[in-house]
Design a protein around this motif. Structure first.
Motif, short mmCIF file in Angstrom:
data_model
loop_
_atom_site.label_atom_id
_atom_site.label_comp_id
_atom_site.label_asym_id
_atom_site.label_seq_id
_atom_site.Cartn_x
_atom_site.Cartn_y
_atom_site.Cartn_z
N TYR A 183 -22.64 -15.44 -21.74
CA TYR A 183 -24.01 -15.92 -21.97
C TYR A 183 -24.20 -17.39 -21.56
CZ TYR A 183 -24.43 -11.69 -24.87
OH TYR A 183 -24.44 -10.41 -25.33
N GLU A 195 -30.84 -0.46 -38.87
CA GLU A 195 -30.25 -1.22 -37.76
C GLU A 195 -28.84 -0.68 -37.46
OE1 GLU A 195 -33.29 -2.41 -36.73
OE2 GLU A 195 -32.03 -3.93 -35.82
N VAL A 220 -25.54 -2.49 -38.17
CA VAL A 220 -25.41 -2.69 -39.62
C VAL A 220 -24.95 -1.37 -40.26
CG1 VAL A 220 -26.65 -3.24 -41.76
CG2 VAL A 220 -27.14 -4.54 -39.67
N VAL A 223 -22.07 -13.57 -35.40
CA VAL A 223 -20.64 -13.21 -35.28
C VAL A 223 -19.79 -14.40 -35.76
CG1 VAL A 223 -18.78 -12.59 -33.68
CG2 VAL A 223 -21.06 -11.59 -33.39
N TRP A 236 -24.40 -5.73 -13.40
CA TRP A 236 -23.67 -6.92 -13.85
C TRP A 236 -23.05 -6.66 -15.22
CZ3 TRP A 236 -24.35 -9.92 -18.23
CH2 TRP A 236 -23.62 -11.11 -18.28
N LYS A 273 -19.09 -6.61 -16.28
CA LYS A 273 -18.52 -7.45 -17.35
C LYS A 273 -17.74 -6.59 -18.35
CE LYS A 273 -19.55 -11.12 -15.59
NZ LYS A 273 -18.46 -12.04 -15.16
N LYS A 305 -11.89 -9.00 -34.75
CA LYS A 305 -13.13 -8.48 -35.34
C LYS A 305 -14.34 -9.13 -34.66
CE LYS A 305 -13.03 -7.50 -39.74
NZ LYS A 305 -13.00 -7.57 -41.21
N ALA A 306 -14.27 -10.44 -34.46
CA ALA A 306 -15.38 -11.15 -33.81
C ALA A 306 -15.58 -10.65 -32.38
CB ALA A 306 -15.14 -12.66 -33.83
N ASP A 354 -21.25 -0.74 -39.45
CA ASP A 354 -20.47 -1.62 -40.32
C ASP A 354 -20.36 -1.01 -41.73
OD1 ASP A 354 -19.71 -4.82 -40.18
OD2 ASP A 354 -20.19 -4.14 -42.19
N TYR A 370 -17.26 -14.61 -38.91
CA TYR A 370 -15.88 -15.09 -38.70
C TYR A 370 -15.54 -16.20 -39.70
CZ TYR A 370 -11.91 -17.29 -36.26
OH TYR A 370 -10.68 -17.83 -35.94
N ARG A 406 -17.28 -7.26 -32.52
CA ARG A 406 -18.71 -7.42 -32.83
C ARG A 406 -19.48 -7.95 -31.61
NH1 ARG A 406 -19.78 -6.59 -38.05
NH2 ARG A 406 -18.24 -7.17 -39.62
N PHE A 407 -18.87 -8.91 -30.91
CA PHE A 407 -19.51 -9.50 -29.73
C PHE A 407 -19.83 -8.41 -28.70
CE2 PHE A 407 -19.29 -11.16 -25.43
CZ PHE A 407 -20.04 -12.31 -25.49
N TRP A 408 -18.86 -7.52 -28.42
CA TRP A 408 -19.08 -6.53 -27.37
C TRP A 408 -20.00 -5.40 -27.79
CZ3 TRP A 408 -18.84 -7.52 -22.51
CH2 TRP A 408 -18.06 -8.61 -22.10
N LYS A 445 -27.94 -6.61 -26.21
CA LYS A 445 -28.45 -7.78 -25.49
C LYS A 445 -28.55 -7.54 -23.99
CE LYS A 445 -28.37 -10.96 -28.95
NZ LYS A 445 -27.12 -11.42 -29.58
N LYS A 446 -27.62 -6.78 -23.43
CA LYS A 446 -27.61 -6.65 -21.97
C LYS A 446 -27.84 -5.22 -21.46
CE LYS A 446 -27.10 -11.02 -21.09
NZ LYS A 446 -28.19 -11.74 -20.41
N TYR A 474 -10.30 -12.75 -35.53
CA TYR A 474 -10.70 -13.02 -34.15
C TYR A 474 -10.99 -11.71 -33.40
CZ TYR A 474 -11.01 -14.91 -29.48
OH TYR A 474 -11.47 -15.24 -28.22
N ARG A 516 -26.94 -8.46 -43.93
CA ARG A 516 -26.87 -8.43 -42.45
C ARG A 516 -28.23 -8.12 -41.84
NH1 ARG A 516 -21.83 -8.89 -40.69
NH2 ARG A 516 -20.09 -7.97 -41.84
N ASP A 531 -22.57 -5.86 -29.75
CA ASP A 531 -23.86 -6.53 -29.64
C ASP A 531 -24.28 -6.70 -28.17
OD1 ASP A 531 -25.99 -8.39 -30.81
OD2 ASP A 531 -24.95 -9.75 -29.45
N PHE A 532 -23.30 -6.82 -27.28
CA PHE A 532 -23.58 -6.91 -25.84
C PHE A 532 -24.37 -5.68 -25.38
CE2 PHE A 532 -22.21 -6.29 -21.35
CZ PHE A 532 -22.51 -7.54 -20.81
#
Lengths: 227, 227
Positions: free
Chosen positions: A52, B67, B70, A70, B131, B135, B93-94, B73, A74, B97-99, B105-106, B91, A97, B101-102
């Motif tokens: 991002y 959601e 949520v 996130v 893209w 990724k 876990k984060a 989770d 953490y 969560r990031f991916w 977002k994307k 880490y 959440r 959420d990706f």
């Protein structure tokens, strides 16, 4: 814990960055701060968040964590401390959440359109923003009746997710040309705002509403100038 | 657990609803299913999710959870079972969560524009979608080198967040007028797709890509007709 290296890459008015400030400060975690310029992002930011290329990023012992909620999640695991942000109960956790995420889905979205949109879309953004705050007022009354925070007597994950928008209220009203209803109409919301603003950990990093409003108006003028 | 009442309100092609199907089915949780019509939403849905009035909603012993991430989770906490979706390490876990959420977002964002946008914006949506998949291919190679899933040998939170988009690939290509690169260019992505598609719990509720593509084309035609 004293050997931990903790660094926040941020841009001062960001409500997403404020979430990270708030979580760290509520926990009493010490951290370094690096202000980023959005027009000239540091190599460190670009490498830490290549997907991002956005603030906030928390770099903990060399490992970057991205996306504000996130990061707050953490922080709550790594530094549980005496102030746990996520409730233990699974349903209460899901509710916390949900409302933190409501900040992204509704407050940020409407606020962004207040700054960037024109005509009918701009007018609609003001209505959407007020609707979102009305829903927060209602939710506070349902989830934590008689209490100041979503988390009851102390801020939880939902409070940290939503509180950073408070310092933007003045700016949103200025660029939106509206005045938010007072405590008579939204008693829970105003009680919450006052409670949030009186927490020391929140005062520490929150920019002044005047400064945020000035920033919002500068961007709004640029948008209008380019239209 | 047999006395639990678990019900999913959903609309069959929803990638968000599929996340909930996948999480429940990977855990082996029994649940009732209620198909919703987006043009005539049930009273139950409107009452369970008054903020967004959207599927998916999981109703567990009378309590609604809204959601999709949520909900996933929540499922992972309430039914830890033998298949934990969120890694224990903070880490990891984060990152999971990031991916997940990706996907919102994307992938969802670009996919939505492939169905609804026109002209340059439509063309850009196709580039954005490719893209995002590139990724994901890169991330799989970095996070789980040599393994089929983000979770290594089994699906985790990131896999559940992203896998529902797979049955939409055909439809997105049709409405976008492009062909996705093959396994030579994106080896990790294709290995992941094959691995996801071979999991019994995934097969159980995934609609056929042909049926999803037909649905995507119907909406696209309506959008074009109204333009």
């Amino acid at each position: 814990m004293s050997k931990d290296s903790v660094k926040l890459l941020n841009f001062w008015p960001s409500m997403f960055g404020l979430r990270v400030h708030y979580a760290l400060d509520l926990k009493g975690v010490s951290y370094d701060y690096q202000e980023e310029s959005l027009l000239n992002k540091s190599k460190e930011l670009l490498e830490a968040n290549p997907i991002y290329t956005k603030i906030p990023v928390l770099i903990h012992n060399g490992k970057p964590i991205c996306e504000s909620l996130v990061i707050v999640d953490y922080i709550d695991i790594v530094w549980p401390g005496s102030h746990k942000l996520l409730p233990e109960d699974p349903y209460e956790k899901a509710v916390a959440r949900f409302w933190a995420d409501f900040g992204d889905k509704k407050l940020y979205d409407a606020g962004n359109r207040l700054i960037r949109a024109m005509g009918e879309e701009h007018k609609k953004a003001g209505e959407d923003f007020k609707w979102a705050l009305m829903k927060i007022d209602e939710a506070l009354g349902t989830i934590a009746p008689g209490k100041p925070f979503f988390g009851g007597d102390a801020m939880n994950f939902a409070d940290v997710g939503l509180a950073p928008f408070i310092c933007w209220f003045k700016g949103y009203q200025k660029v939106g040309g509206f005045v938010l209803p007072g405590p008579e109409e939204w008693p829970n919301l105003h009680k919450w705002v006052d409670a949030v603003n009186s927490v020391d950990a929140i005062k520490k990093s929150t920019p002044s509403p005047d400064k945020v409003a000035e920033f919002a108006e500068v961007i709004r003028k640029r948008v209008l100038g380019a239209a």
